[in-house]
Write a protein that holds these residues in place. Structure first.
Motif, PDB file in Angstrom:
ATOM      1  N   ASN A 245      -8.790  -0.014   1.509  1.00 47.24           N
ATOM      2  CA  ASN A 245      -7.564  -0.380   2.015  1.00 47.24           C
ATOM      3  C   ASN A 245      -7.685  -0.529   3.826  1.00 47.24           C
ATOM      4  OD1 ASN A 245      -5.380  -0.334  -0.252  1.00 47.24           O
ATOM      5  ND2 ASN A 245      -6.431   1.496  -0.604  1.00 47.24           N
TER       6      ASN A 245
ATOM      7  N   ILE B  29       0.893  -1.144   0.203  1.00 48.65           N
ATOM      8  CA  ILE B  29      -0.038   0.177   0.022  1.00 48.65           C
ATOM      9  C   ILE B  29       0.894   1.142  -0.040  1.00 48.65           C
ATOM     10  CG2 ILE B  29      -1.583   1.306   1.468  1.00 48.65           C
ATOM     11  CD1 ILE B  29      -2.972  -1.259   2.074  1.00 48.65           C
TER      12      ILE B  29
ATOM     13  N   THR C 145      -6.857  -4.090   4.687  1.00 52.64           N
ATOM     14  CA  THR C 145      -5.552  -4.056   5.488  1.00 52.64           C
ATOM     15  C   THR C 145      -5.521  -4.059   7.256  1.00 52.64           C
ATOM     16  OG1 THR C 145      -4.584  -3.452   3.598  1.00 52.64           O
ATOM     17  CG2 THR C 145      -3.177  -3.907   5.485  1.00 52.64           C
TER      18      THR C 145
END
Length: 249
Positions: free
Chosen positions: A99, A57, A103
């Protein structure tokens, strides 16, 4: 346009990735099965997936390998033929919902649950394996760099090969090809849902808030499939009890 947090969240993740890397490599705090090498321990492998994805990321939303900053949103918009920001129609908060949900929440939950449930240590590799090829294949076809390619080649590809090997050969009971296909399948579904939901939004089928919330639901699919695969595992104590009954009779 993008908020300060939009532009900085990848840097927060980078700091977490560095700390987790030290803990993972230098201590036993993240291990669940000390009889196994840390590289075969489902808990360690789960945390490894978290670390790798945080680095990934950062390449996409921090500083890309070509030096571009916060490069992935513009790359996605260009790929979909939507121009670049501020003209691109994809809501800027979309990337955070994708994200953070995947994550910071799902990957971490998978790693934590892996202490008690073996398949959860492998569940987030659904995204690692599939996303690896979503970066590498376009790069090979076009001959150009895309944000996330470097970490896909350096981290995702070798880790995916190792985890598949562990999944198929170094677990008892054997986890099997069928469960591996289930993991890859949910990775394809989660990745494939991104352009699908974006197109639904662009065609006014769903509003922006629904687009964002769907990303959280998509992330939850990884937990659901991991749980279903865990339930499908044979229970060693049940087998032992059955054997004992047979001896008694």
């Amino acid at each position: 346009m993008f908020s300060t947090f939009d532009l900085e969240f990848a840097w927060i993740g980078l700091g977490a990735a560095v700390v987790l890397t030290v803990v993972l490599l230098a201590t036993d705090a993240l291990r669940s099965d000390h009889a196994l090498s840390r590289w075969k321990d489902p808990s360690c492998l789960g945390w490894l997936a978290v670390v790798m994805y945080l680095f990934h990321i950062f390449e996409e939303y921090g500083i890309a390998a070509d030096g571009a900053r916060h490069a992935f949103p513009g790359s996605l918009c260009t790929t979909l033929g939507l121009g670049t920001y501020p003209g691109c129609a994809i809501p800027t908060e979309f990337y955070l919902f994708v994200n953070i949900g995947l994550t910071w929440v799902v990957a971490v939950l998978c790693a934590l649950l892996a202490r008690s449930y073996v398949t959860m240590g492998f569940a987030f590799y659904s995204l690692v394996i599939v996303n690896c090829f979503f970066h590498i294949v376009p790069a090979l076809v076009t001959g150009t760099y895309n944000p996330g390619l470097l970490t896909s080649v350096v981290l995702f590809l070798p880790a995916s090969a190792w985890v598949v090997n562990v999944f198929l050969k170094h677990r008892e009971p054997t986890l099997g090809v069928g469960r591996l296909l289930g993991i890859v399948g949910v990775g394809l579904a989660v990745n494939g849902s991104l352009p699908l939901t974006i197109n639904l939004f662009l065609n006014d089928v769903i509003p922006g808030p629904v687009l964002d919330l769907l990303q959280l639901a998509n992330a939850g699919l990884i937990l659901l499939v991991g749980a279903l695969l865990q339930r499908s595992l044979p229970r060693p104590h049940a087998t032992a009890a059955t054997t004992g009954d047979r001896v008694a009779h």
